[in-house]
Scaffold this motif. Structure first.
Motif, PDB file in Angstrom:
ATOM      1  N   GLY A  90      -8.442 -21.298  44.215  1.00  0.00           N
ATOM      2  CA  GLY A  90      -9.597 -21.094  43.152  1.00  0.00           C
ATOM      3  C   GLY A  90      -9.479 -20.076  41.994  1.00  0.00           C
ATOM      4  N   HIS A  91      -8.532 -20.264  41.172  1.00  0.00           N
ATOM      5  CA  HIS A  91      -7.963 -19.189  40.232  1.00  0.00           C
ATOM      6  C   HIS A  91      -8.446 -20.438  39.669  1.00  0.00           C
ATOM      7  CE1 HIS A  91      -4.862 -21.528  41.522  1.00  0.00           C
ATOM      8  NE2 HIS A  91      -4.087 -20.775  40.581  1.00  0.00           N
ATOM      9  N   SER A  92      -8.567 -19.442  37.863  1.00  0.00           N
ATOM     10  CA  SER A  92      -8.842 -20.520  36.503  1.00  0.00           C
ATOM     11  C   SER A  92      -6.623 -19.842  36.077  1.00  0.00           C
ATOM     12  CB  SER A  92      -8.914 -19.873  35.755  1.00  0.00           C
ATOM     13  OG  SER A  92      -9.089 -18.039  35.705  1.00  0.00           O
ATOM     14  N   PHE A  93      -6.516 -21.143  35.313  1.00  0.00           N
ATOM     15  CA  PHE A  93      -5.042 -20.599  34.975  1.00  0.00           C
ATOM     16  C   PHE A  93      -5.672 -21.589  33.496  1.00  0.00           C
ATOM     17  CE2 PHE A  93      -0.441 -21.934  34.910  1.00  0.00           C
ATOM     18  CZ  PHE A  93      -0.158 -20.826  34.811  1.00  0.00           C
ATOM     19  N   THR A  94      -5.571 -20.555  31.803  1.00  0.00           N
ATOM     20  CA  THR A  94      -5.680 -21.262  31.142  1.00  0.00           C
ATOM     21  C   THR A  94      -4.499 -21.607  29.642  1.00  0.00           C
ATOM     22  OG1 THR A  94      -8.341 -20.916  31.705  1.00  0.00           O
ATOM     23  CG2 THR A  94      -7.665 -21.722  29.415  1.00  0.00           C
ATOM     24  N   LEU A  95      -4.135 -21.910  29.197  1.00  0.00           N
ATOM     25  CA  LEU A  95      -3.361 -22.271  27.768  1.00  0.00           C
ATOM     26  C   LEU A  95      -4.443 -21.623  26.250  1.00  0.00           C
ATOM     27  CD1 LEU A  95      -0.278 -23.172  27.104  1.00  0.00           C
ATOM     28  CD2 LEU A  95      -1.065 -25.183  26.787  1.00  0.00           C
ATOM     29  N   PHE A  96      -3.079 -20.737  26.215  1.00  0.00           N
ATOM     30  CA  PHE A  96      -3.277 -21.087  24.782  1.00  0.00           C
ATOM     31  C   PHE A  96      -2.323 -20.176  23.743  1.00  0.00           C
ATOM     32  CE2 PHE A  96      -4.206 -18.524  20.683  1.00  0.00           C
ATOM     33  CZ  PHE A  96      -6.032 -20.103  20.354  1.00  0.00           C
ATOM     34  N   GLY A  97      -1.948 -21.178  23.295  1.00  0.00           N
ATOM     35  CA  GLY A  97      -0.574 -20.739  22.396  1.00  0.00           C
ATOM     36  C   GLY A  97       0.498 -20.585  22.800  1.00  0.00           C
ATOM     37  N   ASN A  98       1.357 -19.995  23.650  1.00  0.00           N
ATOM     38  CA  ASN A  98       2.547 -20.276  24.379  1.00  0.00           C
ATOM     39  C   ASN A  98       2.303 -19.187  25.156  1.00  0.00           C
ATOM     40  OD1 ASN A  98       2.701 -17.624  23.067  1.00  0.00           O
ATOM     41  ND2 ASN A  98       4.620 -17.507  22.851  1.00  0.00           N
ATOM     42  N   LYS A  99       0.917 -19.269  26.013  1.00  0.00           N
ATOM     43  CA  LYS A  99       0.803 -18.332  27.201  1.00  0.00           C
ATOM     44  C   LYS A  99      -0.204 -18.903  27.281  1.00  0.00           C
ATOM     45  CE  LYS A  99       1.943 -13.837  24.975  1.00  0.00           C
ATOM     46  NZ  LYS A  99       1.823 -12.469  24.278  1.00  0.00           N
ATOM     47  N   CYS A 100      -0.016 -18.713  29.283  1.00  0.00           N
ATOM     48  CA  CYS A 100      -1.052 -19.001  30.063  1.00  0.00           C
ATOM     49  C   CYS A 100      -1.904 -17.825  30.812  1.00  0.00           C
ATOM     50  CB  CYS A 100      -0.459 -20.001  31.192  1.00  0.00           C
ATOM     51  SG  CYS A 100       0.301 -21.735  31.070  1.00  0.00           S
ATOM     52  N   TYR A 101      -3.247 -17.598  30.860  1.00  0.00           N
ATOM     53  CA  TYR A 101      -3.737 -16.656  31.462  1.00  0.00           C
ATOM     54  C   TYR A 101      -4.473 -16.915  32.924  1.00  0.00           C
ATOM     55  CZ  TYR A 101      -3.316 -15.264  26.113  1.00  0.00           C
ATOM     56  OH  TYR A 101      -2.655 -14.827  25.388  1.00  0.00           O
ATOM     57  N   LEU A 102      -3.762 -16.413  33.931  1.00  0.00           N
ATOM     58  CA  LEU A 102      -4.506 -16.339  34.635  1.00  0.00           C
ATOM     59  C   LEU A 102      -5.376 -15.550  35.827  1.00  0.00           C
ATOM     60  CD1 LEU A 102      -3.779 -17.301  37.897  1.00  0.00           C
ATOM     61  CD2 LEU A 102      -1.707 -15.819  38.131  1.00  0.00           C
ATOM     62  N   PHE A 103      -6.678 -16.347  36.331  1.00  0.00           N
ATOM     63  CA  PHE A 103      -7.379 -15.451  36.560  1.00  0.00           C
ATOM     64  C   PHE A 103      -7.704 -15.088  37.994  1.00  0.00           C
ATOM     65  CE2 PHE A 103     -11.464 -13.492  37.505  1.00  0.00           C
ATOM     66  CZ  PHE A 103     -11.726 -11.982  37.039  1.00  0.00           C
ATOM     67  N   GLY A 104      -7.975 -14.371  39.017  1.00  0.00           N
ATOM     68  CA  GLY A 104      -8.837 -14.497  40.129  1.00  0.00           C
ATOM     69  C   GLY A 104      -8.174 -15.340  41.226  1.00  0.00           C
ATOM     70  N   GLY A 105      -9.094 -15.562  41.912  1.00  0.00           N
ATOM     71  CA  GLY A 105      -8.865 -17.104  42.309  1.00  0.00           C
ATOM     72  C   GLY A 105      -8.977 -16.319  44.556  1.00  0.00           C
TER      73      GLY A 105
END
Length: 748
Positions: free
Chosen positions: A128-143
């Motif tokens: 249930g986390h968020s995993f979001t891509l922008f440019g050359n990085k993925c951003y992981l939050f929570g869960g």
């Protein structure tokens, strides 16, 4: 002009192995393909499903490598043609923190082992986390984590940790990092939704987080400036959505679309953050303008029976954007406590948010005395296409393309792979014809594909070698059904265009000048454009297919005015027709049409009906790869118009300063072969000086033409696609051996 209101449309007809309904799955888009993984209902699904939004086909690609186990409520992002999967639930109480990469160009899975952060621990197993891509990085939050050591028990712990994962170019990752952020962070949660938006002209991308679950539903909106790493809660206007979880958030343009999810059942006007005793799924659609920060609620439009048209309420669905369309599939619409069973939807919908974009110019498939078989590339947001024609008077003139010295000696390069090139599926066939009174050949084009990213369904009249063959082959077939045969892949929007090939009137038209681009898109001055505005355009028709064999065009309706914004097939019934003339030049343009109206017309293309006597273009081109050469074979023209005296094969070579734009420098050719045989070998020395054409995608360009008593007919052009990341430094034999598609370019 105001933008059209978004319209929901259900996809009623599709083919292929349809995946079973589920929730907790994820989807990403690669060009026209919707790729779905994970989720489940009565067990977690392990298969990777792909839906082609143009051909409306589901298929199961033959994946290989480190295939991940099925998971649900996982992270799923796409960068180019590679997909990353992180975490998720593998079974009850068992969560994952594994990272997998899928190279969709080869359907190859690989398990990755990123380095842990220097300033902390690696992310723990979660769902249930968020995993979001922008440019050359993925951003992981929570869960949500499970703190129980007993796999049969579940002690939930909500998370609000924040990580970034840096990607390597092409494949692999560098490692995790825990960035230092400023300001108060969002509270711990799971089943929230995150998007990243970068405003035009702004160098500061923003991450937006909305909603989620932490024992009760959340309705807060957070913003993270990715340059300063500062968390804030932006002020918004308009009707704020109810708190929700298991919803979807997607960006189209400058707008965030929030659809569905679980929402609390509000029994009074007093809202609290206490745990709700009742909740239900919703099908509400909210839009947040990320420039003005204004919310708006988009109610589904009403049908004639009084019911709202649009997806029924759901949560845990998947959503992905393809062009200006937002696709959603499946999800759960309730919970039957008595049955202990999740009720899942089985439907596929898309939200039409705007008119189709501008198409690429119309290209020519085949010309005869009284017809022009033209085709066009599909648009992801078009349901049909309006084709128009304009007679050209007087006929234009042009000169042949550049030919250089016939010498074939070129610098030698060592080290070439030995694998054969395989052609799993034909991508597209089109041809464009022209002639020249001199010995320099005119141009017709054939595009074929080496891509392994195809749906695994047969295409009519298509003969393709089995996977693993060393040959790359395509053959023409006759489309006896009269319908377009389209087949899309990951790398390129394609169409199968078949012609009978039994018309003796060979394709003949004017040859392109040296300064014209390959696509024969006509460039005009302002004065020319004014003259063109005075000349009327005529409708050929409205098409669901991607081609038309144009023999007539419709004259203007005298009894009524046609609204081109909402044109329908009935608008062309009972209209007077005008036949095409031999040796005449015509302009073409095409526009896409969907529920929101007609999009802009393409740039114009000019083509000429042919004159009898000249041979057709060679066909059935076949390429075989060897260690230090390629072997090219072809078949004689289906309409030789007499005895074929000889063939010539040309290679586009470097000329002056290289240009990656593909438009400013003309192609220059040398002749590598001249003779009566229908095959030749091109050595590594000859390929070393090949020009890499960047008109669409990097490619080596060949042309093959046949000559009879009248002279040379139109040439077959082959664009051998190269690996984009290697073309600047490697030999074509090295960059063209991976099974990448060959892109069709029609020229005249």
């Amino acid at each position: 002009m105001a933008s059209p209101s978004p319209i929901w449309k259900e996809v009623h007809s599709f083919s292929g192995p349809i995946p079973r309904s589920r929730h907790g799955h994820r989807a990403v888009a690669i060009r026209e393909l919707l790729i779905v993984f994970g989720g489940g209902n009565e067990g977690i699904a392990e298969e990777l499903h792909v839906y082609n939004t143009v051909s409306k086909q589901w298929f199961l690609p033959a994946v290989r490598g480190d295939i991940p186990p099925g998971c649900a409520a996982h992270g799923f992002v796409c960068e180019g043609t590679r997909i990353l999967v992180f975490g998720g639930m593998m079974e009850y109480g068992k969560y994952s923190n594994h990272l997998y990469e899928l190279q969709a160009s080869r359907w190859l899975w690989k398990k990755l082992k990123p380095k842990p952060p220097r300033n902390g621990e690696a992310p723990c197993p979660r769902l249930g986390h968020s995993f979001t891509l922008f440019g050359n990085k993925c951003y992981l939050f929570g869960g949500l984590a499970n703190d129980s050591e007993d796999p049969n028990n579940n002690i939930p712990r909500y998370l609000n940790d924040f990580y970034e994962l840096e990607l390597q170019a092409g494949t692999g990752v560098k490692g995790w990092n825990i960035p230092e952020t400023k300001g108060p962070m969002p509270s711990a949660r799971e089943s929230h939704a995150v998007v990243i938006y970068s405003r035009k002209g702004s160098y500061s991308p923003k991450l937006f987080l909305f909603g989620g679950m932490r024992g009760y539903r959340l309705g807060d909106l957070w913003q993270l400036d990715l340059d300063t790493m500062t968390w804030t809660m932006p002020e918004t206007k308009g009707p704020i959505p109810l708190p929700r979880s298991l919803h979807s958030s997607n960006i189209i343009g400058n707008k965030m679309y929030v659809f569905g999810g679980w929402i609390p059942v509000v029994r009074s006007e007093v809202k609290t953050n206490q745990y709700e005793s009742e909740w239900s799924c919703t099908n509400s659609l909210f839009l947040l303008n990320l420039d003005s920060m204004v919310w708006s609620c988009l109610e589904p439009e009403m049908q004639e029976d009084g019911k709202k048209s649009g997806p029924r309420p759901r949560a845990g669905h998947c959503a992905a954007t393809i062009g200006s369309r937002l696709y959603i599939w499946s999800g759960r619409d309730g919970y039957r406590k008595a049955w202990n069973y999740q009720v899942c939807c089985k439907d596929l919908w898309y939200l039409e948010t705007g008119k189709p974009t501008t198409p690429l110019p119309v290209h020519l498939v085949k010309a005869t005395l009284n017809s022009l078989h033209v085709a066009w590339h599909p648009l992801t947001a078009a349901d049909s296409y309006l084709l128009q024609i304009q007679p050209v008077f007087p006929l234009p003139t042009s000169a042949p393309f550049t030919l250089l010295n016939h010498s074939t000696e070129m610098p030698r390069k060592e080290s070439f792979p030995e694998e054969g090139v395989t052609l799993p599926r034909l991508s597209s066939i089109t041809s464009h014809s022209s002639m020249n009174q001199n010995e320099n050949v005119g141009i017709a084009a054939i595009t074929y594909s080496f891509s392994p990213l195809m749906s695994q369904h047969p295409v009519d009249n298509l003969k393709v070698p089995l996977s693993g063959s060393s040959d790359s082959e395509l053959e023409f077939g006759t489309n006896t059904s009269g319908n377009a045969v389209d087949h899309m892949n990951l790398c390129h929007t394609t169409e199968q265009l078949c012609t009978s090939g039994n018309n003796n009137n060979t394709s003949v038209s004017l040859v392109k000048t040296e300064d014209e681009p390959l696509s024969r898109t006509v460039s005009h001055t302002a004065a020319d454009d004014l003259k063109k505005e005075d000349q009327p355009w005529y409708d050929v028709g409205l098409f669901k297919t991607l081609f038309s064999d144009v023999t007539h065009y419709c004259l203007p309706a005298v009894d009524r005015q046609i609204n081109v914004e909402m044109v329908g097939a009935q608008d062309f019934e009972n209209r007077a027709k005008q036949a095409l003339s031999p040796g005449a030049t015509y302009r073409f343009r095409v526009a896409g049409i969907n529920s929101c109206g007609k999009g802009p017309f393409s740039q114009t293309s000019e083509y000429k009906t042919c004159q009898p006597g000249f041979p057709g273009a060679p066909s059935a081109v076949k390429i075989t790869k060897a260690a230090e050469s390629i072997h090219i074979t072809w078949e004689s023209p289906s309409s030789p118009s007499g005895r074929i005296l000889e063939y010539s094969l040309y290679l586009a070579v470097k000329k002056g300063r290289s240009n990656t734009s593909g438009n400013s420098n003309p192609l220059a050719f040398i002749r590598l072969y001249r003779g009566v045989k229908t095959y030749c070998t091109v050595t590594a020395n000859q390929l070393a000086n090949a020009h890499i054409d960047y008109t669409s995608r990097p490619a080596v360009v060949f042309r093959i033409a046949a000559k009879n008593e009248q002279g040379y007919g139109p040439a077959t052009q082959i664009r051998w696609l190269q690996e984009p990341s290697k073309t600047k430094s490697a030999h074509p034999l090295q960059t063209g051996d991976t099974g990448k598609q060959v892109h069709q370019q029609t020229v005249s």
